[in-house]
Design a protein around this motif. Structure first.
Motif, PDB file in Angstrom:
ATOM      1  N   UNK A  17       0.832  -1.218   0.000  1.00  0.00           N
ATOM      2  CA  UNK A  17       0.000   0.000   0.000  1.00  0.00           C
ATOM      3  C   UNK A  17       0.861   1.260   0.000  1.00  0.00           C
ATOM      4  N   UNK A  18       2.010   1.189   0.648  1.00  0.00           N
ATOM      5  CA  UNK A  18       2.915   2.349   0.637  1.00  0.00           C
ATOM      6  C   UNK A  18       3.334   2.660  -0.798  1.00  0.00           C
ATOM      7  N   UNK A  19       3.407   1.598  -1.621  1.00  0.00           N
ATOM      8  CA  UNK A  19       3.743   1.789  -3.031  1.00  0.00           C
ATOM      9  C   UNK A  19       2.678   2.609  -3.766  1.00  0.00           C
ATOM     10  N   UNK A  20       1.469   2.656  -3.207  1.00  0.00           N
ATOM     11  CA  UNK A  20       0.387   3.425  -3.844  1.00  0.00           C
ATOM     12  C   UNK A  20       0.287   4.832  -3.251  1.00  0.00           C
ATOM     13  N   UNK A  21       0.239   4.923  -1.910  1.00  0.00           N
ATOM     14  CA  UNK A  21      -0.049   6.236  -1.299  1.00  0.00           C
ATOM     15  C   UNK A  21       1.173   6.878  -0.656  1.00  0.00           C
ATOM     16  N   UNK A  22       2.247   6.134  -0.496  1.00  0.00           N
ATOM     17  CA  UNK A  22       3.413   6.656   0.231  1.00  0.00           C
ATOM     18  C   UNK A  22       3.319   6.258   1.694  1.00  0.00           C
ATOM     19  N   UNK A  23       4.464   6.017   2.318  1.00  0.00           N
ATOM     20  CA  UNK A  23       4.473   5.501   3.699  1.00  0.00           C
ATOM     21  C   UNK A  23       3.832   6.484   4.678  1.00  0.00           C
ATOM     22  N   UNK A  24       3.896   7.786   4.378  1.00  0.00           N
ATOM     23  CA  UNK A  24       3.354   8.769   5.330  1.00  0.00           C
ATOM     24  C   UNK A  24       1.823   8.713   5.394  1.00  0.00           C
ATOM     25  N   UNK A  25       1.184   8.091   4.423  1.00  0.00           N
ATOM     26  CA  UNK A  25      -0.271   7.982   4.466  1.00  0.00           C
ATOM     27  C   UNK A  25      -0.757   6.569   4.786  1.00  0.00           C
ATOM     28  N   UNK A  26       0.075   5.862   5.538  1.00  0.00           N
ATOM     29  CA  UNK A  26      -0.352   4.603   6.148  1.00  0.00           C
ATOM     30  C   UNK A  26      -0.437   4.840   7.650  1.00  0.00           C
ATOM     31  N   UNK A  27      -1.386   4.167   8.297  1.00  0.00           N
ATOM     32  CA  UNK A  27      -1.443   4.221   9.764  1.00  0.00           C
ATOM     33  C   UNK A  27      -1.178   2.811  10.276  1.00  0.00           C
ATOM     34  N   UNK A  28      -0.144   2.678  11.095  1.00  0.00           N
ATOM     35  CA  UNK A  28       0.187   1.352  11.654  1.00  0.00           C
ATOM     36  C   UNK A  28       0.174   1.378  13.185  1.00  0.00           C
ATOM     37  N   UNK A  29       0.073   2.565  13.751  1.00  0.00           N
ATOM     38  CA  UNK A  29       0.090   2.678  15.206  1.00  0.00           C
ATOM     39  C   UNK A  29      -1.189   2.052  15.790  1.00  0.00           C
ATOM     40  N   UNK A  30      -1.067   1.038  16.667  1.00  0.00           N
ATOM     41  CA  UNK A  30      -2.256   0.317  17.153  1.00  0.00           C
ATOM     42  C   UNK A  30      -3.282   1.220  17.834  1.00  0.00           C
ATOM     43  N   UNK A  31      -2.820   2.213  18.599  1.00  0.00           N
ATOM     44  CA  UNK A  31      -3.792   3.070  19.311  1.00  0.00           C
ATOM     45  C   UNK A  31      -4.595   3.894  18.297  1.00  0.00           C
ATOM     46  N   UNK A  32      -3.926   4.393  17.264  1.00  0.00           N
ATOM     47  CA  UNK A  32      -4.629   5.194  16.242  1.00  0.00           C
ATOM     48  C   UNK A  32      -5.568   4.312  15.421  1.00  0.00           C
ATOM     49  N   UNK A  33      -5.123   3.083  15.147  1.00  0.00           N
ATOM     50  CA  UNK A  33      -5.978   2.154  14.385  1.00  0.00           C
ATOM     51  C   UNK A  33      -7.249   1.834  15.167  1.00  0.00           C
ATOM     52  N   UNK A  34      -7.086   1.665  16.472  1.00  0.00           N
ATOM     53  CA  UNK A  34      -8.246   1.358  17.317  1.00  0.00           C
ATOM     54  C   UNK A  34      -9.244   2.524  17.277  1.00  0.00           C
TER      55      UNK A  34
END
Ligand SMILES: Cc1cc2nc3c(=O)[nH]c(=O)nc-3n(C[C@H](O)[C@H](O)[C@H](O)COP(=O)(O)OP(=O)(O)OC[C@H]3O[C@@H](n4cnc5c(N)ncnc54)[C@H](O)[C@@H]3O)c2cc1C
Length: 483
Positions: A17-34
């Motif tokens: 997905x980073x290949x599509x939107x760039x790593x800065x527009x991924x969310x991997x932090x568990x608290x933010x995902x929740x």
């Protein structure tokens, strides 16, 4: 479906997905995902394994295509203001697509009276952009419109500003651009004509309707074209109080039938208390009130509409100063925020019942019966209710909310009240269903499948299989998917 490990999501899948939107527009932090995964329903949900924030329609389509290739199901999120498990994942291992960056108002066409917007635009932003051009959408936003997005609202179907005259959010739509589960972009309405523009919805069978009110089960809205009307030159309000909810409901149906008001809504004593905190004292202690706004090209037109409404309303209640419509129209999307700031901090669990005018009294009676039958349980857990009724053109939309002290995010606070609140909300929803009411904002909350005639359900299920054969989009929404 084979399960994918959490490591894969932060590794290979995140990289894809980073290949599509760039790593800065991924969310991997568990608290933010929740936080992104939850809603206000207090029903169970799973946290998404990853969130992706596409910034263009092309990126959105590529994200959905990539998810399909990887066989990772997705849920779509607008502002997450809904409360019917609409975007909440029901199982682990889903990717949440956050539409917040799809926030362009693409084209305002004041000549053909259309506007085309990306799905993540908020109602407030759209209203302000259109006002500069002297136009407006007929339905122009829910009370949550400071945050709520066009894409989320068209997927849930909302009511409020403009609804009494022009109907629901879905009624203003002329066409959509939708990304199907495999990443194909489909245009509906006259915009689908080779060389056509999106000005006419009913160009052949209504494919637009297929993707509206679908809780994101059928496709991903990328863009919507909405109808425009001239911004009314004059808008004035009137308010009325009633000694019983029954009288207010009867009056509301009679007023709504005239199709004169643009906004028409009713509050109960709980709202009157909140409004008193904001300086509106005239409603304190009153059982029920109705508030109407009439719009028009000049004073005479508006005055004529208001006197039609007064003639009906004062048969059942009394006119009071129109402070509420004034307050709501002065800062349409801020007024609710002010009201909720005045509300006691707590958990609020809303549900909807939509009925034709002829059944409005019966549905008001369902709530009264429920409050009598469950008085002991409600009192034992400190659970109160409040009610907002909105006229939506051909029907009335009752929103009843159960509320109690506590914090949505802290499951250890008031566990007994939480359990009772969730159970009682379910019981009330079932009672409304049995009374013949239907619901908007279906999400994964209402027993939609059980409510439908079997042949209708089978057709819907077959359509879902055609547009999303692997059940990739928002599994469980409307009770579909996961096949
Ligand atoms: C304080 C408050 C006031 C409210 N006032 C009103 C009101 O006046 N009237 C009313 O009707 N409701 C109201 N609501 C409910 C809610 O705000 C509305 O339903 C709103 O329209 C939801 O928009 P959203 O962007 O937050 O959608 P979300 O909650 O993010 O999503 C709703 C559904 O749409 C799907 N979805 C989101 N974006 C897309 C997309 N691009 N393509 C496909 N599917 C998508 C999601 O998967 C989900 O199923 C209120 C809620 C709150 C908390």
């Amino acid at each position: 479906m084979t399960s994918i490990s959490a490591e894969t999501f932060t590794g290979d899948i995140a990289a894809a997905f980073a290949g599509v939107v760039g790593a800065e527009d991924l969310v991997t932090d568990p608290a933010r995902l929740l936080r992104l995964s939850g809603d206000l329903s207090m029903e169970p949900f799973e946290s998404a394994a990853l969130a992706v924030r596409p910034g263009t329609v092309e990126e959105l389509a590529a994200v959905v295509r990539r998810a399909s290739e990887l066989r990772v199901p997705t849920v779509l999120r607008g502002a997450g203001m809904s409360y019917t498990r609409a975007h909440t994942p029901l199982r682990p291992g889903l990717v949440l697509v956050d539409t917040a960056r799809l926030d362009r108002v693409d084209e305002i066409d004041a000549e053909d009276l259309t506007v085309t917007v990306e799905a993540g635009v908020t109602w407030e932003r759209l209203y302000l952009a259109l006002a500069e051009e002297g136009v407006r959408t007929p339905f122009w936003g829910p009370l949550s419109g400071r945050n709520a997005t066009i894409g989320g609202t068209l997927s849930q179907n909302s009511v409020f500003f403009g609804s009494a005259r022009y109907g629901t959010a879905a009624d203003s739509v002329l066409g959509l651009q939708v990304v199907l589960a495999d990443g194909t972009v489909v245009t509906t309405g006259s915009g689908a004509h080779r060389g056509g523009t999106p000005f006419f919805r009913h160009f052949g069978p209504d494919l637009t309707g297929l993707f509206l009110c679908d809780s994101g089960a059928m496709g991903v809205k990328a863009r919507a074209t909405l109808e425009l009307i001239p911004l009314p030159a004059v808008a004035r309000g009137a308010s009325f109080t009633f000694t019983s909810r029954a009288a207010a409901t009867t009056a509301m149906a009679a007023m709504a039938r005239l199709r004169v008001a643009s906004d028409l809504y009713g509050f109960d004593g709980f709202y009157h208390g909140l409004l008193a905190e904001l300086g509106v004292q005239g409603l304190r202690g009153k059982e029920a009130s109705l508030h109407a706004v009439v719009e028009g090209a000049d004073d005479a037109q508006v005055a004529a509409g208001l006197s039609q409404l007064r003639a009906v309303a004062t048969r059942y209640g009394a006119e009071v100063p129109g402070d509420v419509p004034l307050l709501m129209r002065a800062d349409p999307f801020g007024a609710t925020q002010m009201m909720f700031r005045a509300a006691p901090a707590g958990v609020h669990l809303p549900l909807h019942a939509v009925v034709p005018f002829s059944r409005a009294r019966a549905v008001a009676g369902v709530l009264e019966r429920f409050l009598l039958d469950r008085a002991t349980e409600l009192a034992a857990h400190g659970i109160g209710t409040w009610e907002l009724v909105t006229a939506t053109g051909r029907d009335l939309n009752f929103e009843v909310t159960l509320h109690f002290e506590g914090d949505y995010r802290d499951a250890t606070v008031e566990p007994a009240a939480r359990a009772a609140g969730v159970t009682l909300r379910r019981e009330l929803a079932d009672r409304f269903t049995r009374s013949g009411a239907v619901h908007t904002q279906l999400g994964k909350y209402y027993a939609f499948r059980d409510e439908l005639r079997p042949a209708t359900w089978e057709l819907l299920d077959a359509i879902k299989r055609a547009v999303d054969p692997d059940g990739q989009l928002n599994p469980g929404a409307l009770g579909l998917g996961g096949h």
